[in-house]
Design a protein around this motif. Structure first.
Motif, PDB file in Angstrom:
ATOM      1  N   GLU A   7      32.604   2.837   9.904  1.00  0.00           N
ATOM      2  CA  GLU A   7      33.302   2.668   8.620  1.00  0.00           C
ATOM      3  C   GLU A   7      34.436   1.671   8.897  1.00  0.00           C
ATOM      4  OE1 GLU A   7      36.079   2.614   5.873  1.00  0.00           O
ATOM      5  OE2 GLU A   7      36.617   4.082   7.409  1.00  0.00           O
ATOM      6  N   TYR A  24      31.849   0.972  -5.294  1.00  0.00           N
ATOM      7  CA  TYR A  24      31.803   2.402  -4.986  1.00  0.00           C
ATOM      8  C   TYR A  24      33.142   3.023  -4.649  1.00  0.00           C
ATOM      9  CZ  TYR A  24      26.990   0.878  -4.674  1.00  0.00           C
ATOM     10  OH  TYR A  24      25.783   0.311  -4.953  1.00  0.00           O
ATOM     11  N   TYR A  25      34.187   2.208  -4.494  1.00  0.00           N
ATOM     12  CA  TYR A  25      35.503   2.779  -4.220  1.00  0.00           C
ATOM     13  C   TYR A  25      36.299   2.869  -5.515  1.00  0.00           C
ATOM     14  CZ  TYR A  25      35.027   2.691   0.832  1.00  0.00           C
ATOM     15  OH  TYR A  25      34.619   2.934   2.109  1.00  0.00           O
ATOM     16  N   GLU A  26      37.404   3.599  -5.434  1.00  0.00           N
ATOM     17  CA  GLU A  26      38.391   3.636  -6.509  1.00  0.00           C
ATOM     18  C   GLU A  26      39.488   2.637  -6.150  1.00  0.00           C
ATOM     19  OE1 GLU A  26      38.657   5.301  -9.288  1.00  0.00           O
ATOM     20  OE2 GLU A  26      36.686   6.208  -9.002  1.00  0.00           O
ATOM     21  N   ASN A  64      42.512   4.279  -4.342  1.00  0.00           N
ATOM     22  CA  ASN A  64      42.260   4.674  -2.949  1.00  0.00           C
ATOM     23  C   ASN A  64      42.190   3.465  -2.040  1.00  0.00           C
ATOM     24  OD1 ASN A  64      42.191   7.393  -3.481  1.00  0.00           O
ATOM     25  ND2 ASN A  64      39.965   7.513  -3.670  1.00  0.00           N
ATOM     26  N   ASN A 104      23.715   6.589  -2.975  1.00  0.00           N
ATOM     27  CA  ASN A 104      24.682   7.520  -2.385  1.00  0.00           C
ATOM     28  C   ASN A 104      25.870   7.790  -3.296  1.00  0.00           C
ATOM     29  OD1 ASN A 104      23.281   7.897   0.050  1.00  0.00           O
ATOM     30  ND2 ASN A 104      23.950   5.869   0.726  1.00  0.00           N
ATOM     31  N   PHE A 105      25.875   7.134  -4.467  1.00  0.00           N
ATOM     32  CA  PHE A 105      27.000   7.289  -5.378  1.00  0.00           C
ATOM     33  C   PHE A 105      26.520   7.564  -6.794  1.00  0.00           C
ATOM     34  CE2 PHE A 105      28.371   4.824  -1.769  1.00  0.00           C
ATOM     35  CZ  PHE A 105      29.540   5.474  -1.408  1.00  0.00           C
ATOM     36  N   HIS A 140      39.225  13.441  -5.745  1.00  0.00           N
ATOM     37  CA  HIS A 140      38.957  12.027  -6.037  1.00  0.00           C
ATOM     38  C   HIS A 140      38.382  11.303  -4.831  1.00  0.00           C
ATOM     39  CE1 HIS A 140      40.306  11.789 -10.105  1.00  0.00           C
ATOM     40  NE2 HIS A 140      41.357  12.518  -9.790  1.00  0.00           N
ATOM     41  N   THR A 141      37.565  12.002  -4.068  1.00  0.00           N
ATOM     42  CA  THR A 141      36.911  11.379  -2.923  1.00  0.00           C
ATOM     43  C   THR A 141      35.414  11.517  -3.101  1.00  0.00           C
ATOM     44  OG1 THR A 141      38.761  11.920  -1.483  1.00  0.00           O
ATOM     45  CG2 THR A 141      36.670  11.471  -0.414  1.00  0.00           C
ATOM     46  N   GLU A 142      34.693  10.475  -2.754  1.00  0.00           N
ATOM     47  CA  GLU A 142      33.236  10.532  -2.762  1.00  0.00           C
ATOM     48  C   GLU A 142      32.765  11.081  -1.421  1.00  0.00           C
ATOM     49  OE1 GLU A 142      30.775   9.653  -4.882  1.00  0.00           O
ATOM     50  OE2 GLU A 142      32.179   9.228  -6.519  1.00  0.00           O
ATOM     51  N   HIS A 184      31.945   8.410   1.266  1.00  0.00           N
ATOM     52  CA  HIS A 184      33.104   7.780   1.909  1.00  0.00           C
ATOM     53  C   HIS A 184      33.744   8.723   2.929  1.00  0.00           C
ATOM     54  CE1 HIS A 184      32.811   4.380  -0.639  1.00  0.00           C
ATOM     55  NE2 HIS A 184      33.342   4.913  -1.711  1.00  0.00           N
TER      56      HIS A 184
END
Lengths: 450, 337
Positions: A75, A100-102, A105, A136-137, B75-77, B80
């Motif tokens: 990662e 796929y991220y916020e 974050n 995956n999301f 708020h975490t996938e 990730h």
């Protein structure tokens, strides 16, 4: 001339891990990375780079178990953070996906990396171009190219805003007055857009670089626009010098519309090299690796960048029938176009095509003596093709070692590459400005008007 | 007895450098503690580094203690979370811990406003962690072959799609990284409500509780252990630590002077005294089974850990995973035959 290294534990050739000179367990061994990155730092490279993919490729396991290049990945933010602790100056850049991220974050994590590293972070903004990520999301595969770019634009805009949440001098920590921070120097973003609504502020002080260096790699029209507006580094990988020169002029030409100087964007061309003491030695090293590519791996590398089509039934010693090729790309447009160009212009058989394309995912492998490689780099650098290079080595550690021992001194002798770091941050290495906060910029013009 | 340390203070310039945190955890290791826990939450205005990159950056500090970072499960996938900690666990040589952050709230939700707030944040957190654990298991421990003569890097039979379809997440997997060295990182759950207690009983390797008396600690432990048993887990599978603010001095008087200057902040249990008095108190709690150890929240880490280091203790040892250090079982892989 700017130099980055696309980190790879064994080399970027699909057969590299099979070679007896590669570290057998290097891919999952942090100590191996530490050794390699310290070498890159001793050679004064601008940065190392960790590529990424948001999902494991697990379609064709027969091929992937022989070359698990997108299955077994550190990662990026974790790896780069760990490298902070074992290096002093070198830039640390990696990919994170806007799909796929916020934004909150991601902004927080990159600000953390920039603080911990004393201003050495770089973010490669990608939209992710493989359906494996989507699964995956909660997505049904890959979203439309245009939609991904629209989201990316808004995502980056939010991150820029969040990174300006606090002025550089917001935290006064004044024990006498008991004032911890200056309220006027904290800013709410209050973003409400198509894809996101984010109030802010980010809960971390403004980063040493203001924000991480923004990197992009898209070659599409949407990608070029986004790059001209926001990117500070772009990775290109065009085998044709003519195309590369046109791309360089095109992107730099668009920047004025966004009020930016051409020098505030560094175009770094992907360059895979094999250096030898003689040209013959470099050829031998290349041929040895090429002979080790298993056909199922070769076909998988092609299939990946041809929208996942099945090639397994085709004879290896004839060209791919044109009818089998999809009309357009929704994954990586650059890679796709490259294969099409090879098919149309060079009329290669399937085997020749996978060897030619697979050796460096479409890029040429520049092989020769140190002075031949330096000649190639100098011509690109002086010829309006690139401001620097994203280096990849077919075999690691040998390729990295040879480049550092042979080519770097040659570049330095020609006055093309530094002998000492100019500063301590990635922006200083790359000659990029530290962005002024949007809120302070406003304040400055207000003062000027007075 | 297990001892950990948490640092609840804000991260602000000029101390927001790696050198600062390196010194901090070196002090923790020299004091003979087992782990440093960085509780760092997104959302509140308190400036904080993200815990995950922080503990990754500390991976190369030559200490053997565990390193924990909080993760906001609202708020975490899962994908990730799973990959970040698969990486961090490997980078730290199996010394990582996930501190479960269940403090979802309005303040935090404002940063993620486009996402419908989970109607049941606790249910989302449970599903998030369950899905994450499936992803950690998606590579069996022997999935990597690196068999050069056979040309096989991985064994395809040892890598699994998880095909998770739940209320909050749809995740196909497999993870794009091998299983963490510890199987799963150590899971730490701060217990502050009935929901978090239930969460801890189900998932925690380590639960952090904040009673203010020994009797309260005893009954809190009993309540957690009863629920642990209810989930079919062995009682030895969980360690329960009590939050404790140590205000130490070389003499009782010196400690008292510090305590007077600091005053009482928050509701956490405070101990004022010398290091050896602290050890006596801890042994008394241990003797009656009030807890398995303590999570220390020092006001002034260099001072308190410097004093603690003067007590005889086993020197910090490298080369041990955090699970080994805490004598916690390694999770069995659900996909292994």
């Amino acid at each position: 001339m700017k130099l980055g290294w696309l980190m790879s534990p064994a080399g970027n050739h699909p057969a590299a891990w099979l070679h007896s000179r590669a570290a057998l367990h290097g891919a999952n061994d942090f100590a191996h990375y530490v050794k390699l990155v310290r070498k890159a730092e001793a050679a004064k490279f601008d940065f190392v780079f960790q590529a990424d993919a948001a999902g494991a490729r697990d379609g064709n396991m027969a091929a992937l178990s022989r070359a698990p290049r997108f299955m077994n990945i550190w990662e990026p933010l974790s790896l780069l953070s760990a490298l902070v602790g074992v290096t002093e100056k070198i830039g640390l850049a990696g990919t994170m996906s806007t799909s796929y991220y916020e934004p909150y974050n991601l902004a927080r994590q990159y600000a953390s990396l920039d603080h911990l590293s004393g201003g050495r972070a770089g973010w490669n903004v990608v939209t992710s171009a493989h359906p494996a990520g989507g699964y995956n999301f909660g997505r049904d595969g890959l979203e439309d190219h245009a939609l991904r770019y629209e989201r990316a634009r808004e995502f980056v805009e939010i991150c820029f805003g969040l990174w300006d949440s606090w002025d550089d001098d917001a935290f006064t920590l004044d024990r006498e007055s008991g004032v911890y921070f200056d309220l006027d120097k904290m800013h709410y973003l209050r973003h409400k857009g198509t894809f996101f609504s984010v109030r802010g502020p980010l809960n971390i002080a403004r980063a040493p670089q203001g924000r991480p260096v923004i990197i992009q790699a898209g070659g599409s029209e949407a990608g070029k626009e986004l790059a001209a507006e926001t990117a500070e580094v772009i990775f290109t990988r065009d085998a044709s010098l003519e195309h590369a020169r046109a791309f360089y002029a095109d992107v730099k030409g668009r920047m004025a519309r966004f009020g930016r100087a051409p020098d505030h964007l560094k175009i770094m061309a992907g360059l895979t090299t094999i250096v030898g003491r003689t040209a013959g030695e470099a050829e031998e090293k290349f041929d040895e690796l090429q002979s080790m590519i298993h056909p199922v791996v070769g076909l998988e590398v092609l299939s990946e960048d041809l929208e996942g089509i099945d090639l397994s039934d085709l004879p290896l010693d004839q060209p791919i029938p044109r009818a089998r090729i999809p009309a357009t790309a929704n994954r990586h447009k650059q890679f796709f176009d490259q294969i099409i160009r090879l098919i149309d212009e060079e009329h290669l058989t399937l085997r020749q095509l996978y060897l030619r394309y697979g050796a460096a995912r479409g890029g040429d492998v520049i092989r020769g003596t140190a002075s031949q490689v330096a000649d190639y780099m100098e011509a690109s650098f002086r010829g309006g093709v690139a401001d620097g290079f994203m280096l990849a080595f077919s075999l690691v550690p040998d390729g990295l070692d040879d480049f550092i021992a042979l080519v770097v001194p040659e570049l330095q002798r020609r006055g093309l590459f530094r002998t000492e770091y100019e500063g301590t941050t990635l922006r200083e290495h790359l000659g990029l400005l530290r962005p002024t906060s949007r809120y302070q910029a406003t304040g400055a013009s207000h003062l000027a008007a007075d | 007895m297990i001892l950990t340390a948490s640092f609840p203070s804000a991260d602000t310039p000029p101390a927001i450098t790696l050198a600062h945190y390196r010194a901090l955890i070196t002090g923790v290791a020299h004091a003979g503690l087992d782990a440093a826990l960085f509780v760092r939450s997104p959302g509140p205005a308190t400036p904080m580094l993200d815990g995950a990159p922080l503990i990754a950056a500390l991976a190369s500090v030559p200490v053997g203690i565990g390193l924990g970072a909080s993760v906001p499960l609202d708020h975490t996938e899962p994908f990730h979370l799973a990959r970040a900690f698969a990486a961090i666990d490997r980078l730290t040589g199996g010394r990582s811990a996930v501190i479960v952050d269940l403090t979802a709230g309005v303040e935090r939700a404002a940063q993620f406003g486009h996402v419908a707030p989970p109607d049941d944040p606790d249910a989302r957190a449970v599903e998030c962690l369950e899905t994450t654990a499936k992803l950690w298991d998606s590579w069996e421990d022997d999935a990597i072959l690196v068999d050069r003569p056979g040309g096989l890097f991985t064994n395809p039979d040892r890598i699994h799609r998880i095909n998770h379809e739940g209320m909050y997440f749809t995740v196909r997997g497999p993870l794009n990284a091998p299983r963490p060295l510890q199987g799963w990182p150590v899971i730490i759950v701060p217990v502050a409500s009935a929901e978090s207690r239930s969460f801890a009983a189900q998932f925690a390797d380590v639960a952090l509780i904040a009673p203010t008396t020994r009797d309260a600690a005893q009954s809190a432990c009993a309540a957690i252990r009863e629920q642990v048993a209810g989930h079919g887990r062995r009682l030895q599978a969980i360690r329960i630590l009590v939050d404790l603010v140590p205000i130490l001095g070389a003499t009782t008087a010196e400690a008292q002077r510090r305590a007077d200057a600091i005053g009482q902040h928050g509701s956490a249990l405070q101990f004022v005294g010398t290091p050896s008095q602290l050890r006596t108190m801890m042994r008394e709690w241990d003797a009656v089974g009030a807890c398995d150890g303590f999570n220390l929240l020092p006001h002034d880490p260099p001072v308190d850990f410097g004093l603690l280091a003067t007590l005889p203790h086993t020197p910090d040892a490298a080369g041990m995973t955090l699970r080994d250090r805490l004598r916690l079982p390694r999770p069995v892989n659900r996909y292994a035959a």
